[in-house]
Design an enzyme around this catalytic site. Structure first.
Site, short mmCIF file in Angstrom:
data_model
loop_
_atom_site.label_atom_id
_atom_site.label_comp_id
_atom_site.label_asym_id
_atom_site.label_seq_id
_atom_site.Cartn_x
_atom_site.Cartn_y
_atom_site.Cartn_z
N ASP A 33 -2.49 -3.36 -4.01
CA ASP A 33 -3.76 -2.62 -3.92
C ASP A 33 -3.83 -1.45 -4.90
O ASP A 33 -2.83 -1.08 -5.52
CB ASP A 33 -4.00 -2.14 -2.47
N ASN A 79 -2.22 1.51 11.63
CA ASN A 79 -3.27 0.73 12.28
C ASN A 79 -3.04 -0.77 12.13
O ASN A 79 -3.92 -1.57 12.42
CB ASN A 79 -4.65 1.11 11.72
N HIS A 125 -2.57 -2.42 9.32
CA HIS A 125 -3.07 -3.05 8.10
C HIS A 125 -1.94 -3.61 7.24
O HIS A 125 -0.80 -3.14 7.32
CB HIS A 125 -3.98 -2.11 7.30
N GLU A 156 -7.87 -3.93 6.38
CA GLU A 156 -7.97 -3.03 7.52
C GLU A 156 -8.41 -3.78 8.78
O GLU A 156 -8.96 -4.88 8.67
CB GLU A 156 -8.99 -1.93 7.20
C1 F6R Z 1 0.68 -0.14 -0.03
C2 F6R Z 1 0.03 -0.89 1.03
C3 F6R Z 1 0.00 -0.39 2.44
C4 F6R Z 1 1.32 0.24 2.90
C5 F6R Z 1 1.24 0.74 4.33
C6 F6R Z 1 2.49 1.48 4.74
O1 F6R Z 1 0.60 -0.82 -1.26
O2 F6R Z 1 -0.51 -1.91 0.77
O3 F6R Z 1 -0.35 -1.45 3.29
O4 F6R Z 1 2.34 -0.71 2.77
O5 F6R Z 1 0.14 1.59 4.47
O6 F6R Z 1 2.61 2.64 3.98
P1 F6R Z 1 3.89 3.57 4.04
O7 F6R Z 1 5.01 2.77 3.48
O8 F6R Z 1 3.56 4.75 3.17
O9 F6R Z 1 4.10 3.91 5.47
#
Ligand code: F6R
Length: 266
Positions: free
Chosen positions: A83, A154, A156, A161
């Site tokens: 992303d 959440n 995701h 989302e």
């Molecule tokens: C990042 C992504 C997100 C993260 C997720 C966890 O490229 O796609 O889905 O993997 O938000 O983030 P952290 O590792 O910062 O807890």
């Protein structure tokens, strides 16, 4: 996986629980290296799907360390990131292009034209075409051998989302422009100097291309991930918790957790 760990099977998926964050990160490193080794033996390019965020930072640090030690090369690797914020300049230090440059791309021998991150500068009228093109690039590269994922609080994955889509609709989601969920914006507040400053949209790989990867590792570290991890592994599939949808491709998914992230599992 070398370090001792507990193995569970939940939602049809393999779950490996390691004593601490370092051991869990090293297990993720090992699975990545196995993909690179297999590709090298088969004399083909490895195609990796990569994540950003705090979870994979130690993984990238280990990969860089091994590259510097002369035991790991990215010369025959291409990467596709999950992303990118939208809109954002790749030069903005908060962009995921910039994150990947800092933590991996500038530190290893990957060819710059094979390190793909969705482009936060495309004009909005072309965002959908760019996203569709990203999916076609992955296909043209032979598909992802491996996808590294993290889980949002959440539930995701990527920036797919929670939504009220049906499971069938969610599983078909392509790469696209999305609105970030309030929990995601709250979690990004520190990086952006306050929740109101968080860029509220992003380009994300869709669930369809993510779940099409030939192997998937979900890495979750820390007690703040215990609840979404437990729900994703034990609740029925629902688009309200996108990580439950990994159950649809259970046989190719491995969850790598540290003990605190596994804290709510029976
Ligand atoms: C990042 C992504 C997100 C993260 C997720 C966890 O490229 O796609 O889905 O993997 O938000 O983030 P952290 O590792 O910062 O807890």
């Amino acid at each position: 996986m070398s370090v001792s760990h507990r193995s569970l099977r939940l939602g049809g998926m393999n779950v490996a629980v390691f004593p601490d964050a370092e051991a869990a990160s090293l297990a993720a490193v090992d699975s990545l290296i196995e993909i690179l080794d297999t590709a090298r033996i088969r004399r083909r390019r490895a195609v990796l799907g990569l994540a950003t965020g705090s979870t994979p930072q130690p993984v990238y640090a280990h990969l860089v360390h091994r590259h510097r030690a002369g035991v790991l090369s990215f010369a025959n690797v291409s990467t596709y990131n999950l992303d990118e914020y939208y809109p954002i300049s790749p030069l903005d230090p908060r962009s995921y292009r910039s994150y990947m440059h800092r933590h991996l791309f500038s530190q290893v021998d990957i060819a710059p034209h094979r390190a793909h991150v969705l482009d936060g500068t495309v004009p909005e009228a072309f965002a959908a075409a760019h996203a569709a093109e990203f999916d076609r690039w992955i296909e043209a590269d032979g598909g992802l051998d491996f996808q590294l994922l993290g889980i949002g609080r959440n539930g995701h994955i990527g920036f797919n989302e929670p939504s009220d889509l049906t499971v069938a609709e969610a599983l078909r989601l392509p790469t696209r422009l999305v609105e970030l969920h309030p929990v995601t914006r709250a979690d990004a507040a520190r990086e952006f100097g306050g929740e109101n400053h968080v860029i509220p949209r992003a380009l994300t790989m869709g669930l369809a291309p993510i779940l099409a990867a030939r192997s998937i590792v979900m890495l979750a570290i820390g007690a703040h991930k215990a609840e979404p991890v437990a729900r994703a592994l034990t609740a029925p599939m629902t688009a309200l918790l996108p990580a439950t949808l990994l159950q649809s491709v259970a046989d190719k998914v491995t969850w790598i957790l540290d003990e605190p992230a596994a804290g709510r599992l029976a």
